[in-house]
Scaffold this motif. Structure first.
Motif, PDB file in Angstrom:
ATOM      1  N   PRO A  54       0.817  -1.221   0.000  1.00 42.02           N
ATOM      2  CA  PRO A  54       0.000   0.000   0.000  1.00 42.02           C
ATOM      3  C   PRO A  54       0.849   1.270   0.000  1.00 42.02           C
ATOM      4  CG  PRO A  54       0.013  -0.991   2.183  1.00 42.02           C
ATOM      5  CD  PRO A  54       0.712  -1.956   1.276  1.00 42.02           C
ATOM      6  N   GLN A  55       2.007   1.209   0.644  1.00 35.73           N
ATOM      7  CA  GLN A  55       2.845   2.406   0.711  1.00 35.73           C
ATOM      8  C   GLN A  55       3.374   2.798  -0.663  1.00 35.73           C
ATOM      9  OE1 GLN A  55       5.904   1.613   3.553  1.00 35.73           O
ATOM     10  NE2 GLN A  55       4.566   1.857   5.322  1.00 35.73           N
ATOM     11  N   GLY A  56       3.872   1.808  -1.382  1.00 32.70           N
ATOM     12  CA  GLY A  56       4.424   2.106  -2.709  1.00 32.70           C
ATOM     13  C   GLY A  56       3.414   2.766  -3.616  1.00 32.70           C
ATOM     14  N   VAL A  57       2.196   2.250  -3.580  1.00 27.54           N
ATOM     15  CA  VAL A  57       1.139   2.839  -4.402  1.00 27.54           C
ATOM     16  C   VAL A  57       0.856   4.275  -3.948  1.00 27.54           C
ATOM     17  CG1 VAL A  57      -1.306   2.669  -5.033  1.00 27.54           C
ATOM     18  CG2 VAL A  57       0.111   0.602  -4.932  1.00 27.54           C
ATOM     19  N   ALA A  58       0.773   4.472  -2.634  1.00 29.11           N
ATOM     20  CA  ALA A  58       0.467   5.802  -2.116  1.00 29.11           C
ATOM     21  C   ALA A  58       1.587   6.790  -2.430  1.00 29.11           C
ATOM     22  CB  ALA A  58       0.236   5.726  -0.610  1.00 29.11           C
ATOM     23  N   PHE A  59       2.841   6.379  -2.235  1.00 33.40           N
ATOM     24  CA  PHE A  59       3.959   7.288  -2.470  1.00 33.40           C
ATOM     25  C   PHE A  59       4.061   7.672  -3.943  1.00 33.40           C
ATOM     26  CE2 PHE A  59       6.227   5.261   1.407  1.00 33.40           C
ATOM     27  CZ  PHE A  59       5.451   6.030   2.258  1.00 33.40           C
ATOM     28  N   ALA A  60       3.820   6.715  -4.842  1.00 31.67           N
ATOM     29  CA  ALA A  60       3.866   7.031  -6.271  1.00 31.67           C
ATOM     30  C   ALA A  60       2.785   8.038  -6.635  1.00 31.67           C
ATOM     31  CB  ALA A  60       3.706   5.752  -7.087  1.00 31.67           C
ATOM     32  N   THR A  61       1.642   7.883  -6.013  1.00 30.50           N
ATOM     33  CA  THR A  61       0.558   8.832  -6.267  1.00 30.50           C
ATOM     34  C   THR A  61       0.943  10.226  -5.785  1.00 30.50           C
ATOM     35  OG1 THR A  61      -1.053   7.042  -5.994  1.00 30.50           O
ATOM     36  CG2 THR A  61      -1.874   9.304  -5.845  1.00 30.50           C
ATOM     37  N   GLY A  70       5.829   3.278  -7.694  1.00 32.69           N
ATOM     38  CA  GLY A  70       6.183   3.207  -6.283  1.00 32.69           C
ATOM     39  C   GLY A  70       6.690   1.837  -5.893  1.00 32.69           C
ATOM     40  N   LEU A  71       6.136   0.781  -6.530  1.00 32.42           N
ATOM     41  CA  LEU A  71       6.614  -0.574  -6.259  1.00 32.42           C
ATOM     42  C   LEU A  71       7.957  -0.820  -6.938  1.00 32.42           C
ATOM     43  CD1 LEU A  71       3.234  -2.465  -6.696  1.00 32.42           C
ATOM     44  CD2 LEU A  71       4.278  -1.624  -4.599  1.00 32.42           C
ATOM     45  N   TYR A  72       8.112  -0.265  -8.154  1.00 35.58           N
ATOM     46  CA  TYR A  72       9.391  -0.424  -8.838  1.00 35.58           C
ATOM     47  C   TYR A  72      10.525   0.212  -8.034  1.00 35.58           C
ATOM     48  CZ  TYR A  72       6.431  -1.496 -12.885  1.00 35.58           C
ATOM     49  OH  TYR A  72       5.512  -2.055 -13.742  1.00 35.58           O
ATOM     50  N   ALA A  73      10.227   1.362  -7.384  1.00 37.76           N
ATOM     51  CA  ALA A  73      11.249   2.052  -6.590  1.00 37.76           C
ATOM     52  C   ALA A  73      11.625   1.277  -5.335  1.00 37.76           C
ATOM     53  CB  ALA A  73      10.764   3.446  -6.208  1.00 37.76           C
ATOM     54  N   ALA A  74      10.800   0.284  -4.970  1.00 40.50           N
ATOM     55  CA  ALA A  74      11.089  -0.522  -3.783  1.00 40.50           C
ATOM     56  C   ALA A  74      11.769  -1.831  -4.120  1.00 40.50           C
ATOM     57  CB  ALA A  74       9.789  -0.795  -3.025  1.00 40.50           C
ATOM     58  N   MET A  75      12.109  -2.050  -5.378  1.00 37.09           N
ATOM     59  CA  MET A  75      12.715  -3.328  -5.781  1.00 37.09           C
ATOM     60  C   MET A  75      14.228  -3.212  -5.951  1.00 37.09           C
ATOM     61  SD  MET A  75       9.868  -4.795  -8.418  1.00 37.09           S
ATOM     62  CE  MET A  75       8.169  -5.042  -7.922  1.00 37.09           C
ATOM     63  N   ILE A  98      10.483  12.356   0.133  1.00 38.40           N
ATOM     64  CA  ILE A  98      11.074  12.442  -1.204  1.00 38.40           C
ATOM     65  C   ILE A  98       9.989  12.518  -2.268  1.00 38.40           C
ATOM     66  CG2 ILE A  98      12.637  11.315  -2.816  1.00 38.40           C
ATOM     67  CD1 ILE A  98      13.954  12.418  -0.298  1.00 38.40           C
ATOM     68  N   SER A  99       8.891  11.799  -2.066  1.00 40.03           N
ATOM     69  CA  SER A  99       7.796  11.840  -3.043  1.00 40.03           C
ATOM     70  C   SER A  99       7.222  13.252  -3.145  1.00 40.03           C
ATOM     71  CB  SER A  99       6.694  10.857  -2.631  1.00 40.03           C
ATOM     72  OG  SER A  99       7.192   9.533  -2.587  1.00 40.03           O
ATOM     73  N   ILE A 100       7.031  13.883  -2.002  1.00 41.22           N
ATOM     74  CA  ILE A 100       6.542  15.264  -2.013  1.00 41.22           C
ATOM     75  C   ILE A 100       7.543  16.188  -2.687  1.00 41.22           C
ATOM     76  CG2 ILE A 100       5.911  17.200  -0.539  1.00 41.22           C
ATOM     77  CD1 ILE A 100       4.806  15.191   1.456  1.00 41.22           C
ATOM     78  N   ALA A 101       8.851  16.019  -2.382  1.00 43.95           N
ATOM     79  CA  ALA A 101       9.886  16.863  -2.970  1.00 43.95           C
ATOM     80  C   ALA A 101       9.956  16.690  -4.481  1.00 43.95           C
ATOM     81  CB  ALA A 101      11.238  16.539  -2.335  1.00 43.95           C
ATOM     82  N   VAL A 102       9.822  15.468  -4.961  1.00 41.73           N
ATOM     83  CA  VAL A 102       9.842  15.217  -6.400  1.00 41.73           C
ATOM     84  C   VAL A 102       8.673  15.923  -7.083  1.00 41.73           C
ATOM     85  CG1 VAL A 102       9.552  13.432  -8.158  1.00 41.73           C
ATOM     86  CG2 VAL A 102      11.113  13.057  -6.249  1.00 41.73           C
ATOM     87  N   PHE A 103       7.513  15.780  -6.506  1.00 43.15           N
ATOM     88  CA  PHE A 103       6.334  16.417  -7.105  1.00 43.15           C
ATOM     89  C   PHE A 103       6.487  17.934  -7.109  1.00 43.15           C
ATOM     90  CE2 PHE A 103       2.073  18.260  -6.785  1.00 43.15           C
ATOM     91  CZ  PHE A 103       1.453  17.686  -7.881  1.00 43.15           C
TER      92      PHE A 103
END
Length: 867
Positions: A54-61, A70-75, A98-103
């Motif tokens: 769930p985190q990967g999906v949320a962070f990518a969003t 988000g899942l790819y970034a965790a692999m 980092i997700s917020i900073a990227v956006f």
């Protein structure tokens, strides 16, 4: 197969092994993998893989990317970070910050989710990895040492609150927008309290309760997996009983694909657009990753290599840029879960990535049935475990300053994750700079142990009134130079007599140009005051620095004393003898010796009294002279039997009382014997007396005049100088007359007279008596020389030469000058026949009403032990 032990390795083999460990750091922990650790890592890896769904999906969003990124970034980043990082529990992957900073950095450059936007993200991720790798290779990992323990604890606690706050909507089943600040989440929970979904809350509480009970009573089982199973079962039961419309949400379906290969856009325009954001995100990502690594290391007791962590993070982001990942860092959620689940080695992160791939390929449809409420319950447990209550309690009671830093970091983290870290680091640096800018300057005194060369804290112990000894603990650099200079100057402002300072420099750790300039200036200033600046146990490297900077000539070549040298013994001879003469502290070994710093003997005064009216004048003079010299006055009397003790105490009482009134310490000496004169001489010998002070009764008959009165007999018998005070004598104030004869005895009389004159601030006249005019030139030269020496010692002195008989000339000169003390030489060991009526000593003592000091040349050689 034989395996070479450490002591069997050749130097080349050791170099090769060390190089291999640097290039492939995973070789250090790989041999530690065994069946038990593999089982623990497997459990932790599977748990971490389920957590990241769930985190990967949320962070990518949040980052404006499709959910699968988000899942790819965790692999792949997690695998590379585990292999080349230094922390055994840090898990790399997407994070909220980092997700917020990227956006925030790229959303204005391209449409989020578009192909152009994804290209910018991949290029940004690559540049972040390059910058991180460069910092690691440049050995800049020491930067993380400025993140103090208090900052780590506060940051961890703040992030734990944020983790829990982010799961409130899933835990209670209420509608709160993603990214809502924690304080607004608390407000919304209060406002929407009536809207709490009881079915969602039931699943959350079942998960939370199962995790707590398993962790407490079934410690061998992985409590997180047990809690997930219980939560999933509870959700399935509620859906079966009440229907699927009870509002229990699940993670949702995930795409069952491997991370596709990708290529960052290396065009000049793209690099220009992403360069500045990459620098900012580099520092944010490193700060976050190293803070998390250190936070977990506090609990796991592992040492973190900052340089290697920089390298690991850099390589993970470079790899992520080519495997469809975006900028990653250490994940608080996954790292906390990894440690709590019992991970033993970084293999757990690799297993988690592999498990995540398997989940995507095989179990992605089933993951859609995992309730988010169960995930919220698990993350509540993780958040609670991240708050280190033990260390918070210890810091609160140990240091209020550190507690303030912890609180500021925690509060700052609640509002902004990166701001919280930077606030804590900034406050820690300010606190560090403040402390180092005020190095500890501690007054010390010589250790009291016999043969000791070290110093101990003064702490109320008496200190030398002329030489201040301080220990400096810390660095004397540009930030501390002004403070140290102020402290050193304050010493003589508080006590002008302390013109010299000795720095016990064993604790002086560093010295720069500004500090060296301060020391040189202080040394020059103290020399102008008449003192000096000295160093004991200065580090040879710091001494070399002073020599290379040409500061030693300003400080003084002889101002440095190595360890195990008698530095106070050497500096004793630089002190002012007039101050030493009156000093009562006497903290140095040399202070208890016989010689003053000018080489003259320290005066020891003995007053012989019989309690009669003729003892009043010598008592007054003895007390005044002891007060001038600053010495203890010995007071003695002699009795012929033990039954006369009360009479002896009555004799001593007036002198002891007069000394007490004048503030002079006194010691009573009582001797028994049938020959009082013999007992007085014996007492002077036993007390190592320098000057014996006696009264004088006028001669009453022919026998006294022929054989000498008691005073004359004591002059002959005493082993020291004798000061005779008649009934009309008073403490001298007008002038001291020194009768010299050009012999060693005359020189000794002049030297002792100079000491007395300096102590009592009385002018001196040197008198030379010649029998023939042919001797005048030599006598005048000798008298001029003696007067000149006195003037060099600060004594107002002159001289005169007269022709005539010695006794008559002294009497005449004393009357003419109004002298109230006459000093003349009398040979020690004179026979009684030489002191009969008519001798010079007898004529002067009997003919003057003032005090007369008879200097024994033999005793004077002990007194004036000049170099």
């Amino acid at each position: 197969m034989h395996i070479a032990q450490a002591d069997e390795l050749t130097p080349d083999m050791k170099i090769q092994r060390g190089l291999a460990a640097k290039l492939f750091p995973f070789l250090r922990w790989w041999p530690l993998v065994n069946r038990r650790s593999l089982r623990d890592d497997l459990v932790a890896g599977i748990t971490g893989a389920l957590i990241v769904l769930p985190q990967g999906v949320a962070f990518a969003t949040i980052a404006g990317l499709p959910p699968q990124y988000g899942l790819y970034a965790a692999m792949m980043p997690a695998v590379v970070g585990a292999l080349w990082g230094s922390s055994w529990h840090l898990v790399s992957g997407p994070t909220t910050a980092i997700s917020i900073a990227v956006f925030a950095a790229l959303s204005h450059l391209a449409e989020p989710g578009s192909a152009q936007y994804i290209n910018l993200v991949l290029t940004l991720t690559f540049l972040v990895g390059v910058f991180q790798l460069a910092l690691g290779l440049a050995r800049m990992g020491a930067l993380v040492n400025f993140i103090s323990h208090s900052v780590v604890i506060g940051f961890t606690a703040g992030a734990a609150v944020l983790i829990a706050a982010s799961q409130v909507r899933n835990f209670f089943g209420i509608d709160i927008a993603r990214g809502t600040p924690f304080y607004e989440i608390a407000h919304q929970l209060f406002v929407q309290f009536a809207n709490i979904n009881p079915y969602v809350l039931g699943v959350s509480l079942a998960t939370l309760g199962a995790g707590i009970l398993t962790r407490r009573y079934l410690r061998k089982l992985p409590y997180m997996i047990v809690a997930m199973i219980v939560g999933g079962a509870a959700a399935a039961a509620l859906n079966a009983v009440f229907g699927s419309d009870v509002g229990i949400k699940t993670v949702g379906a995930l795409p069952a694909t491997l991370p596709p290969l990708s290529l960052p856009d290396f065009s000049l325009a793209t690099l220009r657009q992403t360069l500045a954001p990459a620098l900012v995100i580099t520092m944010l990502a490193l700060t976050e990753a190293v803070s998390i690594a250190r936070a977990i290391a506090v609990r796991s007791e592992q040492r973190i290599d900052g340089n290697q962590e920089f390298i690991g993070q850099g390589l993970s982001n470079i790899a992520g840029a080519f495997f469809s990942g975006y900028a990653s860092s250490g994940s608080f959620n996954r790292s906390g879960v990894n440690y709590e689940a019992g991970a033993k080695t970084p293999l757990a992160s690799i297993i988690a990535s592999a498990a995540l791939v398997l989940v995507l390929l095989l179990v992605a449809p089933l993951a859609a049935y995992l309730p988010t409420a169960a995930m919220a319950g698990i993350l509540f447990l993780v958040a609670w475990g991240l708050i280190d209550f033990h260390h918070i309690h210890a810091i609160w009671h140990a240091s209020k300053a550190e507690s303030a830093i912890l609180a500021a970091t925690l509060i700052g983290t609640l509002f902004n994750l990166e701001a919280g870290i930077f606030i804590g680091v900034l406050l820690s640096l300010l606190m560090f700079l403040y402390r180092t800018s005020r190095p500890e300057v501690i007054p010390v005194v010589p250790a009291p142990e016999e043969g000791a060369y070290h110093f101990v804290r003064a702490q109320g112990r008496p200190e030398c009134p002329q030489l201040r000894i301080v220990r400096v603990n810390g660095a004397l650099y540009f930030g501390a130079a002004s403070y140290v200079q102020q402290v050193l100057q304050q010493i003589d402002e508080d006590n002008p007599l302390q013109k010299s300072v000795l720095i016990a420099a064993g604790g002086l750790t560093y010295l720069d140009v500004a500090g060296a300039e301060v020391l040189a200036q202080e040394a020059r200033r103290r020399r102008r005051l008449g003192g000096g600046l000295y160093f004991y146990r200065l580090d040879p490297k710091l001494h070399k620095f002073l020599k290379q900077g040409h500061y030693v000539p300003d400080i003084g070549e002889g101002a440095f004393f190595p360890v195990m040298t008698n530095v106070t013994g050497a500096l004793y001879w630089t002190l002012d003898p007039d101050v030493c003469r009156r000093c009562k502290s006497r903290i140095f070994k040399e202070c208890h010796g016989k010689l003053l710093p000018d080489g003259f003997r320290r005066q020891r005064l003995l007053l012989a009294t019989d309690g009669s009216e003729f003892a009043r004048a010598p008592t007054a003079i003895a007390v005044a002279l002891a007060q001038s010299f600053g010495v203890t006055l010995d007071v003695m009397t002699a009795v012929d039997s033990g039954t006369a003790r009360e009479e002896a105490q009555a004799r001593l009482a007036p002198a002891v009382r007069a000394a007490l009134v004048a503030g002079v310490a006194s010691e009573e000496i009582l001797r028994q014997g049938k020959q009082p004169l013999h007992e007085v001489a014996a007492a002077a010998r036993a007390a190592d007396t320098n000057i014996l002070i006696i009264g004088r009764r006028p001669p009453t008959d022919l026998k006294d005049r022929l054989l000498g009165d008691h005073a004359t007999q004591l002059i002959a018998a005493a082993p020291c100088h004798v000061l005779v005070a008649g009934a009309q004598a008073q403490m001298w104030q007008r002038r001291i007359l020194v009768a010299g004869d050009g012999t060693d005895g005359g020189d000794a009389a002049a030297e002792l007279a100079a000491q007395i004159a300096r102590a009592t601030r009385t002018p001196v006249t040197v008198l030379a008596v010649v029998a023939h005019d042919k001797d005048r030139a030599a006598a005048e030269e000798d008298a001029r020389h003696q007067a000149g020496l006195m003037q060099l010692d600060g004594v107002a002195a002159d001289f005169r030469v007269v022709r005539g008989a010695a006794g008559a000339a002294v009497l005449e000169a004393a009357a003419e000058l109004g002298a109230d003390l006459v000093v003349l030489c009398g040979e020690r060991g004179q026979t009684l026949n030489r002191l009969v009526a008519g001798s010079v000593v007898d004529q002067v003592v009997g003919g003057l009403a003032c005090a007369v000091l008879v200097v024994k040349s033999g005793a004077a050689r002990d007194t004036a032990a000049t170099g």
